[in-house]
Design a protein around this motif. Structure first.
Motif, PDB file in Angstrom:
ATOM      1  N   GLY A  40       0.809  -1.204   0.000  1.00  0.00           N
ATOM      2  CA  GLY A  40       0.000   0.000   0.000  1.00  0.00           C
ATOM      3  C   GLY A  40       0.845   1.259   0.000  1.00  0.00           C
ATOM      4  O   GLY A  40       0.520   2.249  -0.682  1.00  0.00           O
ATOM      5  N   ARG A  41       1.954   1.237   0.766  1.00  0.00           N
ATOM      6  CA  ARG A  41       2.821   2.412   0.811  1.00  0.00           C
ATOM      7  C   ARG A  41       3.480   2.654  -0.554  1.00  0.00           C
ATOM      8  O   ARG A  41       3.595   3.797  -1.008  1.00  0.00           O
ATOM      9  CB  ARG A  41       3.871   2.218   1.902  1.00  0.00           C
ATOM     10  N   THR A  42       3.898   1.594  -1.234  1.00  0.00           N
ATOM     11  CA  THR A  42       4.458   1.730  -2.581  1.00  0.00           C
ATOM     12  C   THR A  42       3.419   2.280  -3.548  1.00  0.00           C
ATOM     13  O   THR A  42       3.695   3.180  -4.352  1.00  0.00           O
ATOM     14  CB  THR A  42       4.961   0.364  -3.084  1.00  0.00           C
ATOM     15  N   PHE A  43       2.200   1.746  -3.450  1.00  0.00           N
ATOM     16  CA  PHE A  43       1.114   2.174  -4.337  1.00  0.00           C
ATOM     17  C   PHE A  43       0.752   3.639  -4.083  1.00  0.00           C
ATOM     18  O   PHE A  43       0.476   4.394  -5.019  1.00  0.00           O
ATOM     19  CB  PHE A  43      -0.095   1.261  -4.119  1.00  0.00           C
ATOM     20  N   LEU A  44       0.785   4.067  -2.821  1.00  0.00           N
ATOM     21  CA  LEU A  44       0.379   5.423  -2.469  1.00  0.00           C
ATOM     22  C   LEU A  44       1.252   6.481  -3.146  1.00  0.00           C
ATOM     23  O   LEU A  44       0.746   7.503  -3.603  1.00  0.00           O
ATOM     24  CB  LEU A  44       0.427   5.610  -0.954  1.00  0.00           C
ATOM     25  N   GLY A  45       2.555   6.238  -3.224  1.00  0.00           N
ATOM     26  CA  GLY A  45       3.431   7.228  -3.849  1.00  0.00           C
ATOM     27  C   GLY A  45       3.031   7.507  -5.286  1.00  0.00           C
ATOM     28  O   GLY A  45       2.943   8.671  -5.712  1.00  0.00           O
ATOM     29  N   SER A  46       2.761   6.462  -6.040  1.00  0.00           N
ATOM     30  CA  SER A  46       2.353   6.647  -7.436  1.00  0.00           C
ATOM     31  C   SER A  46       0.969   7.266  -7.529  1.00  0.00           C
ATOM     32  O   SER A  46       0.701   8.107  -8.401  1.00  0.00           O
ATOM     33  CB  SER A  46       2.382   5.302  -8.167  1.00  0.00           C
ATOM     34  N   VAL A  47       0.054   6.875  -6.641  1.00  0.00           N
ATOM     35  CA  VAL A  47      -1.299   7.430  -6.661  1.00  0.00           C
ATOM     36  C   VAL A  47      -1.276   8.924  -6.385  1.00  0.00           C
ATOM     37  O   VAL A  47      -1.959   9.714  -7.053  1.00  0.00           O
ATOM     38  CB  VAL A  47      -2.186   6.695  -5.633  1.00  0.00           C
ATOM     39  N   GLU A  48      -0.476   9.343  -5.403  1.00  0.00           N
ATOM     40  CA  GLU A  48      -0.419  10.771  -5.090  1.00  0.00           C
ATOM     41  C   GLU A  48       0.145  11.581  -6.246  1.00  0.00           C
ATOM     42  O   GLU A  48      -0.325  12.683  -6.529  1.00  0.00           O
ATOM     43  CB  GLU A  48       0.411  10.987  -3.823  1.00  0.00           C
ATOM     44  N   ARG A  49       1.142  11.034  -6.942  1.00  0.00           N
ATOM     45  CA  ARG A  49       1.675  11.739  -8.110  1.00  0.00           C
ATOM     46  C   ARG A  49       0.630  11.836  -9.215  1.00  0.00           C
ATOM     47  O   ARG A  49       0.489  12.878  -9.864  1.00  0.00           O
ATOM     48  CB  ARG A  49       2.937  11.047  -8.619  1.00  0.00           C
ATOM     49  N   ALA A  50      -0.099  10.732  -9.421  1.00  0.00           N
ATOM     50  CA  ALA A  50      -1.128  10.732 -10.473  1.00  0.00           C
ATOM     51  C   ALA A  50      -2.251  11.711 -10.149  1.00  0.00           C
ATOM     52  O   ALA A  50      -2.685  12.489 -11.012  1.00  0.00           O
ATOM     53  CB  ALA A  50      -1.693   9.322 -10.656  1.00  0.00           C
ATOM     54  N   LEU A  51      -2.714  11.705  -8.900  1.00  0.00           N
ATOM     55  CA  LEU A  51      -3.780  12.626  -8.515  1.00  0.00           C
ATOM     56  C   LEU A  51      -3.306  14.073  -8.569  1.00  0.00           C
ATOM     57  O   LEU A  51      -4.063  14.972  -8.948  1.00  0.00           O
ATOM     58  CB  LEU A  51      -4.281  12.279  -7.109  1.00  0.00           C
ATOM     59  N   GLY A  52      -2.052  14.312  -8.206  1.00  0.00           N
ATOM     60  CA  GLY A  52      -1.505  15.661  -8.287  1.00  0.00           C
ATOM     61  C   GLY A  52      -1.453  16.161  -9.726  1.00  0.00           C
ATOM     62  O   GLY A  52      -1.755  17.329 -10.000  1.00  0.00           O
ATOM     63  N   GLU A  53      -1.082  15.278 -10.638  1.00  0.00           N
ATOM     64  CA  GLU A  53      -1.026  15.666 -12.043  1.00  0.00           C
ATOM     65  C   GLU A  53      -2.420  15.975 -12.576  1.00  0.00           C
ATOM     66  O   GLU A  53      -2.618  16.936 -13.337  1.00  0.00           O
ATOM     67  CB  GLU A  53      -0.385  14.544 -12.869  1.00  0.00           C
ATOM     68  N   VAL A  54      -3.411  15.185 -12.189  1.00  0.00           N
ATOM     69  CA  VAL A  54      -4.793  15.449 -12.613  1.00  0.00           C
ATOM     70  C   VAL A  54      -5.257  16.801 -12.074  1.00  0.00           C
ATOM     71  O   VAL A  54      -5.898  17.590 -12.782  1.00  0.00           O
ATOM     72  CB  VAL A  54      -5.724  14.315 -12.146  1.00  0.00           C
ATOM     73  N   GLU A  55      -4.940  17.095 -10.819  1.00  0.00           N
ATOM     74  CA  GLU A  55      -5.350  18.369 -10.226  1.00  0.00           C
ATOM     75  C   GLU A  55      -4.672  19.543 -10.919  1.00  0.00           C
ATOM     76  O   GLU A  55      -5.301  20.571 -11.178  1.00  0.00           O
ATOM     77  CB  GLU A  55      -5.028  18.380  -8.729  1.00  0.00           C
ATOM     78  N   ARG A  56      -3.395  19.388 -11.250  1.00  0.00           N
ATOM     79  CA  ARG A  56      -2.706  20.463 -11.965  1.00  0.00           C
ATOM     80  C   ARG A  56      -3.313  20.679 -13.342  1.00  0.00           C
ATOM     81  O   ARG A  56      -3.448  21.820 -13.808  1.00  0.00           O
ATOM     82  CB  ARG A  56      -1.211  20.149 -12.075  1.00  0.00           C
ATOM     83  N   ALA A  57      -3.679  19.582 -13.999  1.00  0.00           N
ATOM     84  CA  ALA A  57      -4.317  19.710 -15.310  1.00  0.00           C
ATOM     85  C   ALA A  57      -5.657  20.422 -15.201  1.00  0.00           C
ATOM     86  O   ALA A  57      -6.009  21.270 -16.031  1.00  0.00           O
ATOM     87  CB  ALA A  57      -4.496  18.330 -15.946  1.00  0.00           C
ATOM     88  N   ALA A  58      -6.426  20.075 -14.153  1.00  0.00           N
ATOM     89  CA  ALA A  58      -7.723  20.723 -13.949  1.00  0.00           C
ATOM     90  C   ALA A  58      -7.551  22.216 -13.681  1.00  0.00           C
ATOM     91  O   ALA A  58      -8.292  23.050 -14.215  1.00  0.00           O
ATOM     92  CB  ALA A  58      -8.455  20.053 -12.787  1.00  0.00           C
ATOM     93  N   GLU A  59      -6.553  22.566 -12.865  1.00  0.00           N
ATOM     94  CA  GLU A  59      -6.293  23.978 -12.577  1.00  0.00           C
ATOM     95  C   GLU A  59      -5.890  24.718 -13.844  1.00  0.00           C
ATOM     96  O   GLU A  59      -6.272  25.876 -14.053  1.00  0.00           O
ATOM     97  CB  GLU A  59      -5.210  24.100 -11.512  1.00  0.00           C
TER      98      GLU A  59
END
Length: 314
Positions: A63-82
């Motif tokens: 889960g900790r390994t998965f979380l790092g990639s998920v946070e980067r992916a969600l951050g990129e989506v948020e930046r795209a939305a902004e």
């Protein structure tokens, strides 16, 4: 991806709070919905992401390994939305605008200056190119609007004629026709021509006008810039059909062409069926309001400092 993507934010929320109930409250969803989403996520991945102790959870190593990639992916989506929200903002949004090389020195700077008097914070991404290349960028979604010539007639595009430029036969100042003010194009049938490359709208117009005058031009040089062609005319390499220059060039004489309609029409084009953002709609309305005086607008205004957020020339 279709199965995982909707559940990534749920996973990140629970990982942050380490509490299913609290995460559900923060995200405004039923706890049961969140719990089922996490179970399905783990089942689809085939690994346990959380170690559970009642409502409290902690990340497993997977889960900790998965979380790092998920946070980067969600951050990129948020930046795209902004980014897309910012580009669509009525006051500070962006317009991707293309225009012909020959309109870059006076006309377009004057237009931008006039538009930004009422919309001072609207940003522009500019592309300077020949007509066919800009239409392809329209179709690819890289441009919102473009000034082009000839005015395109294509089912996927919408175009409006805005103005026209009278073309002149440009000859060296020691040419046999240089003492004239007017000339029929047929009188230049035996001359070498310097022209723009095939694919440029002005090249097509030149070929059509020469054909209408009864001859095929003998091409000595093909270039990409009208002012380069003027310089080559001054050097004696040939004659050219060109729109008026922004600044008079020594070494050449510009003759009015009579006997046929030697003009190029300038129009604005955009991709049909695509809704405009507020800044694009405002600039489109501004351009359409300049019908019949588009070129005069550019010539009567001097380029001001700033006024453009970015510029790319092709």
């Amino acid at each position: 991806m279709t199965l995982l993507a909707p559940r990534l934010a749920y996973f990140a929320g629970v990982a942050r709070t380490e509490h299913v109930t609290r995460a559900a409250q923060e995200m405004g969803i039923p706890q049961s919905t969140l719990s089922r989403a996490l179970v399905r996520l783990e089942r689809d991945l085939g690994v346990d992401l959380f170690a559970r102790r009642g409502r409290t959870v902690s990340l497993t190593p997977a889960g900790r390994t998965f979380l790092g990639s998920v946070e980067r992916a969600l951050g990129e989506v948020e930046r795209a939305a902004e980014s897309v929200r910012a580009d669509a903002d009525p006051a500070t949004g962006k317009v991707a605008f293309g225009f012909l090389h020959t309109m870059g020195s006076e006309t377009v700077p004057g237009l931008l200056r006039a538009f930004r008097a009422d919309h001072p914070r609207v940003r522009f991404s500019l592309v300077q190119n020949y007509g066919e290349a800009m239409l392809e960028r329209l179709r690819a979604g890289e441009l919102d609007l473009c000034l082009t010539s000839p005015v395109p007639d294509a089912p996927d595009l919408v175009a409006r004629r805005l103005d026209e430029q009278r073309l002149r036969l440009v000859v060296p100042d020691d040419h046999r026709l240089a003492t004239r003010k007017r000339v029929r194009l047929a009188e230049a049938a035996d001359e070498a021509f310097v022209t723009l490359e095939p694919g440029y709208g002005l090249r097509r117009i030149t070929d059509d006008l020469c054909q209408e005058a009864g001859f095929k031009p003998r091409v000595a040089f093909e270039g990409e810039e009208a002012e380069t062609l003027r310089g080559l005319v001054a050097a004696g390499l040939g004659v050219a059909l060109l729109p008026p220059p922004a600044v008079r060039r020594p070494g050449v004489v510009e003759l009015t062409v009579t006997g046929q309609r030697a003009v190029r029409e300038i129009g604005v084009a955009w991709l049909g069926g695509h809704p405009d953002t507020p800044p694009v709609a405002a600039f489109k309305s501004f351009l359409l309001s300049r019908k019949g005086r588009l070129l005069q607008q550019g010539l009567s205004s001097q380029p001001g400092p700033g006024g453009v957020s970015s510029l790319s020339g092709d």
